[in-house]
Design a protein around this motif. Structure first.
Motif, PDB file in Angstrom:
ATOM      1  N   GLU A   1       0.853  -1.185   0.000  1.00  0.00           N
ATOM      2  CA  GLU A   1       0.000   0.000   0.000  1.00  0.00           C
ATOM      3  C   GLU A   1       0.890   1.236   0.000  1.00  0.00           C
ATOM      4  O   GLU A   1       2.058   1.179   0.401  1.00  0.00           O
ATOM      5  CB  GLU A   1      -0.913   0.015   1.231  1.00  0.00           C
ATOM      6  CG  GLU A   1      -1.816  -1.191   1.370  1.00  0.00           C
ATOM      7  CD  GLU A   1      -2.918  -1.236   0.333  1.00  0.00           C
ATOM      8  OE1 GLU A   1      -3.186  -0.172  -0.280  1.00  0.00           O
ATOM      9  OE2 GLU A   1      -3.502  -2.312   0.129  1.00  0.00           O
ATOM     10  N   LEU A   2       0.322   2.366  -0.430  1.00  0.00           N
ATOM     11  CA  LEU A   2       1.107   3.602  -0.454  1.00  0.00           C
ATOM     12  C   LEU A   2       1.467   4.088   0.932  1.00  0.00           C
ATOM     13  O   LEU A   2       2.396   4.878   1.101  1.00  0.00           O
ATOM     14  CB  LEU A   2       0.346   4.692  -1.215  1.00  0.00           C
ATOM     15  CG  LEU A   2       0.206   4.477  -2.721  1.00  0.00           C
ATOM     16  CD1 LEU A   2      -0.630   5.586  -3.340  1.00  0.00           C
ATOM     17  CD2 LEU A   2       1.575   4.402  -3.396  1.00  0.00           C
ATOM     18  N   THR A   3       0.738   3.613   1.932  1.00  0.00           N
ATOM     19  CA  THR A   3       1.038   4.014   3.313  1.00  0.00           C
ATOM     20  C   THR A   3       2.106   3.136   3.956  1.00  0.00           C
ATOM     21  O   THR A   3       2.556   3.426   5.066  1.00  0.00           O
ATOM     22  CB  THR A   3      -0.239   3.954   4.165  1.00  0.00           C
ATOM     23  OG1 THR A   3      -0.842   2.665   4.020  1.00  0.00           O
ATOM     24  CG2 THR A   3      -1.234   5.021   3.732  1.00  0.00           C
ATOM     25  N   ASP A   4       2.520   2.080   3.280  1.00  0.00           N
ATOM     26  CA  ASP A   4       3.538   1.174   3.841  1.00  0.00           C
ATOM     27  C   ASP A   4       4.906   1.843   3.857  1.00  0.00           C
ATOM     28  O   ASP A   4       5.202   2.697   3.014  1.00  0.00           O
ATOM     29  CB  ASP A   4       3.608  -0.113   3.019  1.00  0.00           C
ATOM     30  CG  ASP A   4       2.348  -0.959   3.147  1.00  0.00           C
ATOM     31  OD1 ASP A   4       1.621  -0.765   4.140  1.00  0.00           O
ATOM     32  OD2 ASP A   4       2.110  -1.804   2.272  1.00  0.00           O
ATOM     33  N   VAL A   5       5.736   1.416   4.806  1.00  0.00           N
ATOM     34  CA  VAL A   5       7.064   2.022   4.949  1.00  0.00           C
ATOM     35  C   VAL A   5       8.161   1.011   4.630  1.00  0.00           C
ATOM     36  O   VAL A   5       8.026  -0.178   4.893  1.00  0.00           O
ATOM     37  CB  VAL A   5       7.280   2.615   6.360  1.00  0.00           C
ATOM     38  CG1 VAL A   5       6.248   3.683   6.644  1.00  0.00           C
ATOM     39  CG2 VAL A   5       7.218   1.547   7.433  1.00  0.00           C
ATOM     40  N   TYR A   6       9.220   1.530   4.048  1.00  0.00           N
ATOM     41  CA  TYR A   6      10.371   0.727   3.635  1.00  0.00           C
ATOM     42  C   TYR A   6      11.616   1.167   4.396  1.00  0.00           C
ATOM     43  O   TYR A   6      11.728   2.319   4.830  1.00  0.00           O
ATOM     44  CB  TYR A   6      10.621   0.904   2.137  1.00  0.00           C
ATOM     45  CG  TYR A   6       9.700   0.088   1.254  1.00  0.00           C
ATOM     46  CD1 TYR A   6      10.105  -1.132   0.736  1.00  0.00           C
ATOM     47  CD2 TYR A   6       8.422   0.542   0.943  1.00  0.00           C
ATOM     48  CE1 TYR A   6       9.279  -1.891  -0.075  1.00  0.00           C
ATOM     49  CE2 TYR A   6       7.580  -0.196   0.132  1.00  0.00           C
ATOM     50  CZ  TYR A   6       8.007  -1.417  -0.371  1.00  0.00           C
ATOM     51  OH  TYR A   6       7.171  -2.157  -1.170  1.00  0.00           O
ATOM     52  N   ASP A   7      12.559   0.234   4.517  1.00  0.00           N
ATOM     53  CA  ASP A   7      13.891   0.560   5.005  1.00  0.00           C
ATOM     54  C   ASP A   7      14.581   1.367   3.908  1.00  0.00           C
ATOM     55  O   ASP A   7      14.833   0.867   2.812  1.00  0.00           O
ATOM     56  CB  ASP A   7      14.656  -0.741   5.294  1.00  0.00           C
ATOM     57  CG  ASP A   7      16.037  -0.501   5.875  1.00  0.00           C
ATOM     58  OD1 ASP A   7      16.616   0.574   5.642  1.00  0.00           O
ATOM     59  OD2 ASP A   7      16.553  -1.410   6.566  1.00  0.00           O
ATOM     60  N   LEU A   8      14.882   2.627   4.189  1.00  0.00           N
ATOM     61  CA  LEU A   8      15.404   3.535   3.176  1.00  0.00           C
ATOM     62  C   LEU A   8      16.894   3.388   2.934  1.00  0.00           C
ATOM     63  O   LEU A   8      17.438   3.975   1.991  1.00  0.00           O
ATOM     64  CB  LEU A   8      15.087   4.983   3.559  1.00  0.00           C
ATOM     65  CG  LEU A   8      13.599   5.312   3.723  1.00  0.00           C
ATOM     66  CD1 LEU A   8      13.424   6.754   4.171  1.00  0.00           C
ATOM     67  CD2 LEU A   8      12.826   5.054   2.434  1.00  0.00           C
ATOM     68  N   ALA A   9      17.583   2.619   3.814  1.00  0.00           N
ATOM     69  CA  ALA A   9      19.021   2.376   3.667  1.00  0.00           C
ATOM     70  C   ALA A   9      19.777   3.702   3.535  1.00  0.00           C
ATOM     71  O   ALA A   9      19.558   4.615   4.320  1.00  0.00           O
ATOM     72  CB  ALA A   9      19.278   1.442   2.490  1.00  0.00           C
ATOM     73  N   SER A  10      20.606   3.849   2.512  1.00  0.00           N
ATOM     74  CA  SER A  10      21.473   5.033   2.427  1.00  0.00           C
ATOM     75  C   SER A  10      20.749   6.314   2.037  1.00  0.00           C
ATOM     76  O   SER A  10      21.379   7.382   2.030  1.00  0.00           O
ATOM     77  CB  SER A  10      22.620   4.784   1.443  1.00  0.00           C
ATOM     78  OG  SER A  10      23.608   3.986   2.055  1.00  0.00           O
ATOM     79  N   LEU A  11      19.456   6.234   1.732  1.00  0.00           N
ATOM     80  CA  LEU A  11      18.725   7.493   1.620  1.00  0.00           C
ATOM     81  C   LEU A  11      18.759   8.227   2.949  1.00  0.00           C
ATOM     82  O   LEU A  11      18.568   9.447   3.005  1.00  0.00           O
ATOM     83  CB  LEU A  11      17.264   7.247   1.220  1.00  0.00           C
ATOM     84  CG  LEU A  11      16.973   6.661  -0.160  1.00  0.00           C
ATOM     85  CD1 LEU A  11      15.487   6.779  -0.481  1.00  0.00           C
ATOM     86  CD2 LEU A  11      17.782   7.342  -1.249  1.00  0.00           C
ATOM     87  N   THR A  12      19.011   7.472   4.035  1.00  0.00           N
ATOM     88  CA  THR A  12      19.154   8.076   5.362  1.00  0.00           C
ATOM     89  C   THR A  12      20.222   9.162   5.349  1.00  0.00           C
ATOM     90  O   THR A  12      20.120  10.158   6.089  1.00  0.00           O
ATOM     91  CB  THR A  12      19.511   7.002   6.402  1.00  0.00           C
ATOM     92  OG1 THR A  12      18.525   5.978   6.362  1.00  0.00           O
ATOM     93  CG2 THR A  12      19.604   7.583   7.796  1.00  0.00           C
TER      94      THR A  12
END
Length: 971
Positions: A632-643
C-alpha cells in the motif's frame, strides 16, 4: 464621394449587424441559403410537418422501442431526435441506423448540462452549474463549453440543451437549484455566455433555458404548472436579464419553459411555452431573438395537462416555437396539423418559417455534410486526460473559503497540531480521509453519542468536520439532519473547527450560528476530486479563490469568498497539468511488472512529482514473495542510504547554519576523540564529498560472531533487554551497550586509503550521530523529528518504526542468516546502524514514498515547505555543489550528483548538473532536479529474501524509470 463612402459604411454596418442578430446564419450565407432552399423545395407537406418533431429516443430500451423510432422516421419524417440514457456506443450505433433511415439528416439533441454524463454512462462528468458559479475565471467556463461541444461532435449530437440561464433566487426551488449558476443575474449571464461561446465554437447548438426564467419557483414543471407571479420590472431586472445578454452574444437556440406568468400571459392556465405573448411578442419581437426556439419537453405535466397532446403541439407552434421537444401522440398531431392547415388555423407560410429555421440550424451544425459516427475509439475520445485536467481546474477554482477566524486555514505548524476528523452526512468520504492523511496524522473520530464524541475530542487542537451529501444528481437532498446540526454545534463549542461542506451552499441556511465555527470551506459537491482538492487546500497545497454564487441569510453575501495562502506543500495533479504525458508515464507500470515477474523485488512504490504536484504515485506487488500482503502507499520501507540525505545531512546542514562548523573545519576540532588519529586533519568538505580517503565501510558485526558457529557471541548479546544490553539489533537480540565505544574505536583506528581521490564512505555519518548528541543534547532521531519530520508532516520518516507504526505497514527487508538469524521486519537492515540501536546518519531511517518526497521537495524549494523555512537557500546551494569537480568527484556535500563521463550510473544521464539525490542498498532511490522541477522516489525491498539478489541494480531499473519520467515531459 465622401457621402457615398459614409453611406456605404453605414449600409455595410447595418448588414453585418443584421447578420450578427441572426445566430443561425453561417459565414457562407449564400451556400447556406441555397442548401436550405433546395431541401425545402423538394419536401412534401408531411416532411415539412415532420421537421417540427424532436422525439425521445433511448439507448437502453429493447428492439420494440428501436422499431417504433424507425417507423416514426419512415412514416412521419422526423426532423430531430433527443437521446436519453444510457450508453454512448449504443447511442452511436442507433444514431447511425436512424440517420440512415432518414431522407434528410436529423438534428440530434441531448440534455448535457454538466456534460454527456447527465444522460449517458461512461462519459465525462463536469461540475454542476452552482459549483461553476463560484469560479472567477470565465475562460475556464468557456473551455468547459468547448469540451462539451467536442464530446457532442464525437457522438453525433448537434444540439445540447444548455446552458441553464435561470437565476436561482429561491433556495427552495425543487428543480433548478444546483443547475443554476447562482442568484446574481450578471454572473449567470456571463457564465452562460462563456459556456455558449465554447460550445458553439465546436458548431454545437447551445440552447438557453428555461425561458423566461425558472429560478424563483417553488414547484417543478415536470409535475405541475409553476407560478411566476412578479411584476414586469422584476422580470426585466432578474429573469430576463441574462437572456438579453446571451441573445446579444449570439445564442443559437432558446428553450421555453412551462410556467404560468400572469404579467405576461393573463390567462394563467396557459403555459408560457404555449403563449404567443411570451414566445412571439416577448422573445422574438421585443428581445429580437431570431434563433431556433424549442419548447421544454412536452411530456411534462406543466404543458401536458393543459389540453390534448395534439392541441398542445399545435398550440406550441402557433405561439411561435419552431421545434417540439418530446411531443406526445405524433400520429394524432399530424392529423391535427393537416386539419389546421386546411382550416387556415395554421398557414403554410408559418409552417415553412419554422422548417426553414430548422434547416438553417442543420446547415449551421454541419448536417449538409453528414457523415456517420465512427464507433472505434469512441469511449476513449469521450474521456480524455484534457477533460480530467479541466474538471480538476474547475473544482479547484470553485472552492470557496467563507470564514477564517484566527487564520486557522490553511493548517500551519503541523508539529503543534493534534488533528481529528469527524464525518457528518450520509455519503462517501474515503477519498477525503485518504488525502488528509497524506499531509499529517489525522485521527478519524467516531462515536454513537455526542457525549462520548466530545470527550474523545478533548485532546485535539483542531477538528475537521466534513459534511458529505450525495453527488449522484443535483436534485438529491442536501439538508442536515437535526442530529447533525446538534453535533456540529456541540463540537464547535468545544473545539476549533474547520467545517468543509461537500453539498449545496443552501445547506448552510440551516446553521443558526456560525460564531463558534472558526473556518468554513464550501466544496459544493462530494465527488472524489472535490474531496481530494479540498484536502489539499486545507493543508495549503492549493489556494481557495472561489466566490459563493448565492447568499446565506445575513451571514454570507453572494460574491463572498476569502483568498487562502499557498504554503507550498506537495499537491496532487494530472501529469498534463504540469507538462507531462500520462500515457508515457504508464511505461513505469510495465517496467515494475517486469521487476516483480523477474523477482528483482517483491514489490514497491514509485512517486513522481513536478512543480510541486504529485502526478504519479503507485504501489506494486507484495511485501514478500509469499504474496500474502499487498503493498500500500502508506507502507514504509527501510530507506538504507537514503538516510544519509534524509537523516544525517539535514542536521549536518542545520549545524552548519548554526555556525557550529565551517566546511574547512577539521574533524579533530569537532570530534575531540579523533585528535591524534589519521582523521584529525580531514575537513568536513572532504569527508562529505567522499574525497577524504576514508574506508568505504567497516563490518563491525563480524567480530561479534563466534568464529566457528557464526552465531552472536553470548558475552556480547542477550535475548532480553536489560540495563547493560539495551541496543536492539533485531526482534529478540540485544547488543551490549559498551560495544558502541568499540565501533568508534574501530573508526579511529581504521587506515586511510593509500590512494587519494573519490571513494564512497559512510563512516562520517556514524561519527556525526555522536557529534549531534554531544552538541544538541538530543539523539539524531529526536532532532530530526523536531526540526524536520514533524514540521513537514512526514510522520512515517522514523527510526525504529516498530515502536510507532503497525507492523503490517512495515515491509520486511532481508531474511538475515549471517548475523541476526531472523527476518528483518521493522529493524534496520544495515548492520552498523543496527549496532547503533537503529539510529545512525548513514542508515536506519524508514519511510514511505510521499514522506521521502516531502523532504526532497523541501530541498528543491531551497529549504522552504509548508509555510515554514527549514534551511536557507544559501545552505542548500553550498551542499548541492561539487567542491572537488576539478578532481573528478561528482558528489556534492552529502548529496549524490549525476555521473561524470563513464562513471557508474548514478542517474539516467538525463538529469541536470543541478540535480541531487541518493540511492539505497535495499533497493531505494530518491532524486530531484531544479531544472525540470522533478522529484522521483523509488522504494523497494530488493534484498528480500537475500541481498545477494541484485538484479534490480544490474538492470539499472531505477535509472531506466528515471529516463521514462524525463521522456514523459512534453513541454
Amino acid at each position: 464621394m465622401k457621402h457615398f463612402l459614409v453611406a456605404t459604411f453605414l449600409f455595410s454596418f447595418l448588414i453585418s449587424f443584421s447578420q450578427q442578430k441572426d445566430p443561425l446564419q453561417t459565414v457562407d450565407v449564400e451556400s447556406q441559403k441555397k442548401w436550405v432552399d433546395s431541401v425545402l423545395n423538394t419536401m412534401t407537406l408531411d416532411q415539412k410537418i415532420g421537421q417540427l418533431f424532436m422525439v425521445a429516443a433511448y439507448s437502453n430500451k429493447d428492439e420494440k422501442h428501436e422499431k417504433q423510432i424507425l417507423e416514426l422516421i419512415e412514416k412521419y419524417h422526423l426532423g430531430s431526435l433527443i437521446f436519453f440514457q444510457d450508453l454512448p456506443v449504443k447511442q452511436a450505433e442507433l444514431t447511425n441506423k436512424y440517420q440512415a433511415k432518414s431522407k434528410i439528416p436529423m438534428l440530434i439533441g441531448i440534455d448535457g448540462e454538466w456534460g454527456l454524463n447527465m444522460r449517458l454512462k461512461k462519459t465525462f462528468r463536469y461540475p454542476w452549474n452552482m459549483t461553476l458559479g463560484a469560479v472567477q475565471d470565465n475562460k475556464l467556463i468557456e473551455e468547459f463549453g468547448k469540451q462539451v461541444g467536442e464530446h457532442c461532435n464525437r457522438l453525433g449530437i448537434h444540439m445540447n440543451f444548455a446552458p441553464v440561464v435561470d437565476v436561482n433566487t429561491n433556495p427552495k426551488n425543487p428543480i433548478i437549484g444546483n443547475r443554476s449558476f447562482g442568484e446574481n443575474q450578471e454572473n449567470v449571464a456571463q457564465k452562460s455566455i462563456a459556456f455558449t461561446k465554447g460550445m458553439q465554437s465546436m458548431n454545437v447548438v447551445a440552447s438557453a433555458k428555461h425561458f423566461p426564467g425558472h429560478g424563483d419557483t417553488a414547484a417543478d414543471s415536470h409535475h405541475t404548472l409553476p407560478l411566476l407571479d412578479f411584476n414586469r420590472k422584476r422580470l426585466d431586472e432578474v429573469e430576463l436579464y441574462p437572456y438579453r445578454k446571451i441573445i446579444d452574444e449570439g445564442i443559437a437556440s432558446i428553450m421555453v419553459a412551462h410556467l404560468s406568468i400572469p404579467i405576461l400571459e393573463p390567462q394563467e392556465e396557459i403555459p408560457s411555452s404555449l403563449s404567443k405573448n411570451v414566445v412571439t411578442d416577448l422573445l422574438q419581437d421585443e428581445l429580437g431573438f431570431k434563433g431556433l426556439i424549442i419548447t421544454d419537453a412536452l411530456n411534462m405535466k406543466g404543458s401536458a395537462n393543459f389540453a390534448s397532446s395534439a392541441d398542445v403541439n399545435l398550440g406550441a407552434i402557433l405561439a411561435g416555437n419552431d421545434l417540439l421537444d418530446v411531443p406526445l401522440d405524433v400520429p394524432g398531431t399530424f392529423k391535427r396539423f393537416h386539419k389546421a392547415l386546411e382550416s387556415g388555423e395554421l398557414t403554410l407560410e408559418r409552417l415553412e418559417h419554422s422548417v426553414r429555421k430548422i434547416l438553417k440550424t442543420k446547415y449551421w451544425a454541419g448536417l449538409h455534410k453528414y457523415e456517420p459516427i465512427k464507433i472505434e475509439g469512441l469511449l476513449k475520445d469521450l474521456n480524455t486526460s484534457e477533460n480530467e485536467v479541466l474538471f480538476r481546474d474547475l473544482v479547484e477554482s470553485s472552492m470557496t473559503l467563507l470564514k477564517n477566524d484566527d487564520e486557522i486555514f490553511p493548517i500551519r505548524s503541523l508539529e503543534k497540531q493534534k488533528i481529528a476528523y469527524v464525518k457528518l452526512g450520509d455519503s462517501d468520504n474515503a477519498t477525503f480521509i485518504k488525502y488528509l492523511k497524506k499531509y499529517t496524522n489525522v485521527d478519524v473520530a467516531k462515536s454513537e453519542d455526542i457525549s462520548s464524541l466530545i470527550e474523545g475530542l478533548k485532546p485535539y487542537d483542531l477538528v475537521i468536520v466534513g459534511y458529505h451529501k450525495s453527488n449522484v444528481n443535483p436534485w438529491k437532498s442536501f439538508k442536515f439532519s437535526e442530529k447533525e446540526l446538534e453535533w456540529l454545534e456541540e463540537i464547535s463549542k468545544n473545539n476549533k473547527v474547520i467545517l468543509d461542506v461537500f453539498a449545496s451552499p443552501y445547506s448552510l441556511l440551516q446553521i443558526k450560528d456560525f460564531r463558534n465555527i472558526e473556518s468554513v470551506l464550501l466544496s459544493y459537491q462530494n465527488s472524489e476530486v472535490s474531496q481530494e482538492i479540498s484536502a489539499q487546500m486545507i493543508f495549503g497545497a492549493l489556494s481557495a479563490k472561489g466566490k459563493i454564487p448565492v447568499s446565506i441569510k445575513n451571514e454570507f453575501k453572494e460574491g463572498d469568498g476569502l483568498f487562502s495562502s499557498n504554503l507550498l506543500r506537495l499537491g496532487y495533479a494530472m501529469p498534463e497539468k504540469v507538462g507531462m504525458n500520462s500515457e508515457k508515464l504508464k511505461r513505469i507500470d510495465s517496467i515494475f511488472k517486469l521487476v516483480i515477474d523477474e523477482e528483482m523485488a517483491p514489490g514497491g512504490q514509485v512517486l513522481v512529482a513536478r512543480f510541486g504536484k504529485v502526478l504519479y504515485h503507485k504501489n506494486f506487488g507484495f511485501h514478500t514473495y509469499s504474496k500474502k500482503k499487498e503493498v500500500e502507499l502508506t507502507d514504509v520501507y527501510d530507506l538504507a542510504s537514503l538516510t544519509k540525505i534524509l537523516g544525517g545531512l539535514p542536521m549536518i546542514m542545520k549545524s552548519y547554519e548554526d555556525d557550529l562548523f565551517q566546511l574547512d573545519s577539521e574533524l579533530g576540532e569537532l570530534l575531540p576523540y579523533l585528535k591524534g588519529s589519521n582523521k584529525d586533519s580531514l575537513t568536513m568538505r572532504e569527508v562529505l564529498s567522499h574525497n577524504a580517503r576514508l574506508q568505504a565501510w567497516i563490518p563491525y558485526y563480524v567480530e561479534t560472531l563466534d568464529s566457528i558457529s557464526k552465531d552472536p557471541l553470548v558475552e556480547l548479546y542477550s535475548s532480553e533487554k536489560s540495563k547493560d544490553y539495551s541496543i536492539q539489533v533485531s526482534k529478540d537480540l540485544y547488543l551490549r551497550n559498551s560495544f558502541t565505544d568499540t565501533i568508534y574505536k574501530r573508526i579511529y583506528e581504521s587506515d586511510l586509503r593509500e590512494k587519494s581521490g573519490y571513494k564512497y564512505s559512510g563512516l562520517v555519518f556514524y561519527l556525526f550521530k555522536r557529534y549531534l548528541k554531544d552538541t544538541y543534547g538530543k539523539g539524531m532521531d529526536e532532532l530530526n523529528n523536531a526540526n524536520f519530520y514533524d514540521r513537514l508532516g512526514a510522520s512515517t520518516l522514523d527510526y525504529n518504526p516498530v515502536n510507532n507504526i503497525d507492523l503490517d505497514r512495515i515491509v520486511p527487508s532481508e531474511v538475515d542468516n549471517y548475523f541476526r538469524r531472523d527476518t528483518l521486519h521493522g529493524y534496520v537492515h544495515d548492520m552498523g546502524a543496527a549496532m547503533f540501536n537503529g539510529v545512525s546518519g548513514n542508515a536506519g531511517l524508514f519511510g514511505n514514498s510521499i514522506d521521502v518526497a516531502k523532504m526532497m521537495q523541501m530541498y528543491l524549494q531551497k529549504g522552504y515547505y509548508g509555510g515554514d523555512r527549514f534551511l536557507s537557500p544559501e545552505t542548500i546551494e553550498v551542499f548541492n555543489t561539487r567542491h572537488f569537480l576539478d578532481e573528478d568527484v561528482r558528489r556534492g556535500l552529502g548529496f549524490d550528483k549525476p555521473q561524470l563521463d563513464d562513471e557508474s550510473m548514478a542517474t539516467c544521464g538525463c538529469m541536470s548538473d543541478k540535480s541531487f539525490g541518493h540511492s539505497g542498498f535495499t533497493g531505494t532511490y530518491a532524486w530531484a532536479d531544479p531544472k525540470t522541477q522533478l522529484v522521483y522516489v523509488f522504494l523497494s525491498n530488493r534484498v528480500y529474501p537475500t541481498m545477494d539478489n541484485n538484479k534490480l541494480g544490474e538492470e539499472n531499473i531505477r535509472t531506466e524509470i528515471q529516463q521514462y519520467i524525463v521522456d514523459a515531459i512534453v513541454e
